[in-house]
Design a protein around this motif. Sequence first.
Motif, PDB file in Angstrom:
ATOM      1  N   ILE A  41      16.750 -10.343  -0.154  1.00 60.33           N
ATOM      2  CA  ILE A  41      18.189 -10.482   0.036  1.00 60.33           C
ATOM      3  C   ILE A  41      18.688 -11.610  -0.849  1.00 60.33           C
ATOM      4  O   ILE A  41      18.242 -12.753  -0.722  1.00 60.33           O
ATOM      5  N   LYS A  42      19.599 -11.289  -1.729  1.00 58.47           N
ATOM      6  CA  LYS A  42      20.235 -12.309  -2.554  1.00 58.47           C
ATOM      7  C   LYS A  42      21.344 -12.959  -1.751  1.00 58.47           C
ATOM      8  O   LYS A  42      22.286 -12.304  -1.326  1.00 58.47           O
ATOM      9  N   GLY A  43      21.230 -14.273  -1.536  1.00 56.70           N
ATOM     10  CA  GLY A  43      22.169 -14.991  -0.695  1.00 56.70           C
ATOM     11  C   GLY A  43      21.621 -15.140   0.702  1.00 56.70           C
ATOM     12  O   GLY A  43      20.888 -14.270   1.197  1.00 56.70           O
ATOM     13  N   ALA A  44      21.962 -16.266   1.345  1.00 55.42           N
ATOM     14  CA  ALA A  44      21.479 -16.509   2.708  1.00 55.42           C
ATOM     15  C   ALA A  44      22.580 -17.118   3.570  1.00 55.42           C
ATOM     16  O   ALA A  44      22.312 -17.890   4.484  1.00 55.42           O
TER      17      ALA A  44
ATOM     18  N   ALA B 242      23.771  -9.830  -1.130  1.00 54.58           N
ATOM     19  CA  ALA B 242      24.633 -10.325  -0.055  1.00 54.58           C
ATOM     20  C   ALA B 242      25.258 -11.655  -0.439  1.00 54.58           C
ATOM     21  O   ALA B 242      25.532 -12.502   0.411  1.00 54.58           O
ATOM     22  N   ILE B 243      25.497 -11.832  -1.730  1.00 53.55           N
ATOM     23  CA  ILE B 243      26.091 -13.076  -2.218  1.00 53.55           C
ATOM     24  C   ILE B 243      27.565 -13.166  -1.834  1.00 53.55           C
ATOM     25  O   ILE B 243      28.106 -14.247  -1.643  1.00 53.55           O
ATOM     26  N   ILE B 244      28.232 -12.017  -1.697  1.00 47.58           N
ATOM     27  CA  ILE B 244      29.661 -11.923  -1.355  1.00 47.58           C
ATOM     28  C   ILE B 244      30.492 -12.683  -2.377  1.00 47.58           C
ATOM     29  O   ILE B 244      31.369 -13.492  -2.042  1.00 47.58           O
ATOM     30  N   ALA B 245      30.204 -12.441  -3.653  1.00 49.96           N
ATOM     31  CA  ALA B 245      30.963 -13.081  -4.732  1.00 49.96           C
ATOM     32  C   ALA B 245      32.201 -12.279  -5.109  1.00 49.96           C
ATOM     33  O   ALA B 245      32.978 -12.698  -5.959  1.00 49.96           O
ATOM     34  N   LYS B 246      32.369 -11.105  -4.509  1.00 47.70           N
ATOM     35  CA  LYS B 246      33.477 -10.178  -4.812  1.00 47.70           C
ATOM     36  C   LYS B 246      33.377  -9.625  -6.229  1.00 47.70           C
ATOM     37  O   LYS B 246      34.320  -9.049  -6.760  1.00 47.70           O
ATOM     38  N   LYS B 247      32.200  -9.824  -6.853  1.00 49.76           N
ATOM     39  CA  LYS B 247      31.904  -9.251  -8.162  1.00 49.76           C
ATOM     40  C   LYS B 247      30.390  -9.200  -8.313  1.00 49.76           C
ATOM     41  O   LYS B 247      29.647  -9.895  -7.608  1.00 49.76           O
ATOM     42  N   ASN B 248      29.947  -8.368  -9.238  1.00 53.48           N
ATOM     43  CA  ASN B 248      28.515  -8.212  -9.476  1.00 53.48           C
ATOM     44  C   ASN B 248      28.032  -9.305 -10.415  1.00 53.48           C
ATOM     45  O   ASN B 248      28.474  -9.393 -11.562  1.00 53.48           O
ATOM     46  N   LEU B 249      27.100 -10.128  -9.928  1.00 52.69           N
ATOM     47  CA  LEU B 249      26.571 -11.234 -10.722  1.00 52.69           C
ATOM     48  C   LEU B 249      25.249 -10.897 -11.403  1.00 52.69           C
ATOM     49  O   LEU B 249      24.592 -11.787 -11.929  1.00 52.69           O
ATOM     50  N   GLY B 250      24.870  -9.625 -11.395  1.00 52.63           N
ATOM     51  CA  GLY B 250      23.652  -9.250 -12.109  1.00 52.63           C
ATOM     52  C   GLY B 250      22.727  -8.296 -11.386  1.00 52.63           C
ATOM     53  O   GLY B 250      21.548  -8.194 -11.733  1.00 52.63           O
TER      54      GLY B 250
ATOM     55  N   ALA C 121      24.448  -3.271  -1.835  1.00 54.70           N
ATOM     56  CA  ALA C 121      25.336  -4.402  -2.106  1.00 54.70           C
ATOM     57  C   ALA C 121      26.414  -4.488  -1.029  1.00 54.70           C
ATOM     58  O   ALA C 121      26.853  -3.467  -0.496  1.00 54.70           O
ATOM     59  N   LEU C 122      26.818  -5.709  -0.712  1.00 57.92           N
ATOM     60  CA  LEU C 122      27.825  -5.922   0.313  1.00 57.92           C
ATOM     61  C   LEU C 122      29.174  -6.233  -0.314  1.00 57.92           C
ATOM     62  O   LEU C 122      29.298  -7.155  -1.122  1.00 57.92           O
ATOM     63  N   GLY C 123      30.197  -5.447   0.067  1.00 60.33           N
ATOM     64  CA  GLY C 123      31.565  -5.764  -0.287  1.00 60.33           C
ATOM     65  C   GLY C 123      32.018  -5.305  -1.654  1.00 60.33           C
ATOM     66  O   GLY C 123      31.313  -4.549  -2.347  1.00 60.33           O
TER      67      GLY C 123
END
Length: 262
Positions: free
Chosen positions: A4-7, A98-106, A117-119
């Motif tokens: 999971i990317k992001g915690a 699950a970074i929830i950056a509102k954009k794809n970071l890679g 992906a979330l969101g």
Amino acid sequence: MILIKGAGDLATGVAHRLKKCGFDIVMTEIAQPTTVRRTVAFSQAVYDKEVEVEGIKAILALKNDDIDNIISNGNIAVLVDEEAKIVDEIKPDVIIDAIIAKKNLGTHIDDAQIVIALGPGFTAGVDCNCVVETKRGHYLGKSIYNGNAIPDTGVPGNIGGYTNERIIRATDDGKIKPVSKIGDYVEKGDIVAYVNDTPIFAELNGIVRGMLQDGVYVYNTMKSGDIDPRCEKDHCFTISDKARSISGGVLEAILYLRHNQK
């Protein structure tokens, strides 16, 4: 094995449910997490070395070799790895952004057998196999296998009749110094934190549900905490309804995709 990317708190809700279902979990984070709901976020392990949320423990892996030991002892491994380079080493079966950056970071659809992906910011069938809706409302937690989540409106979800007012935002660039703790009751106009010498005032009555770690660097207007007008103190220390709904969508997606990719 699931990576999971992001915690943060939403990622933690996902990890918690998947761990209870028997999956092995590795989570990646940045060196200085900015999770405001840190009492229910495995990202706090970066600061405290280990953290427990509703009976599930996450432990910071100081090196890659620690991961197997942490998992074999029944815990979740958290790794400081902003670019998630650990993917190449552990080759997870499932990757969840699950970074929830509102954009794809890679994140790429071919990074693993199953990519979720979330969101907003992702297209199911292009960037990933499934997008899970994160916007509060009728479709929260929906698993989308073709297309996108609802676009980001920039307006926080409505809780107790409040949206923007419940967000604690930095008033300057610098290090934050909280005055109120998570779980404290505050009233509109109270000082809840400082950035440098500039105060941050509460914009409504309620309980501080989230607040950044003391000393974290922030920029002007950055989300630094939140106030819950429902005034249920237990909510500060338990996984949110939103995180539980999203985690259900993720679990559905994993089982559905595993079945249909055979």
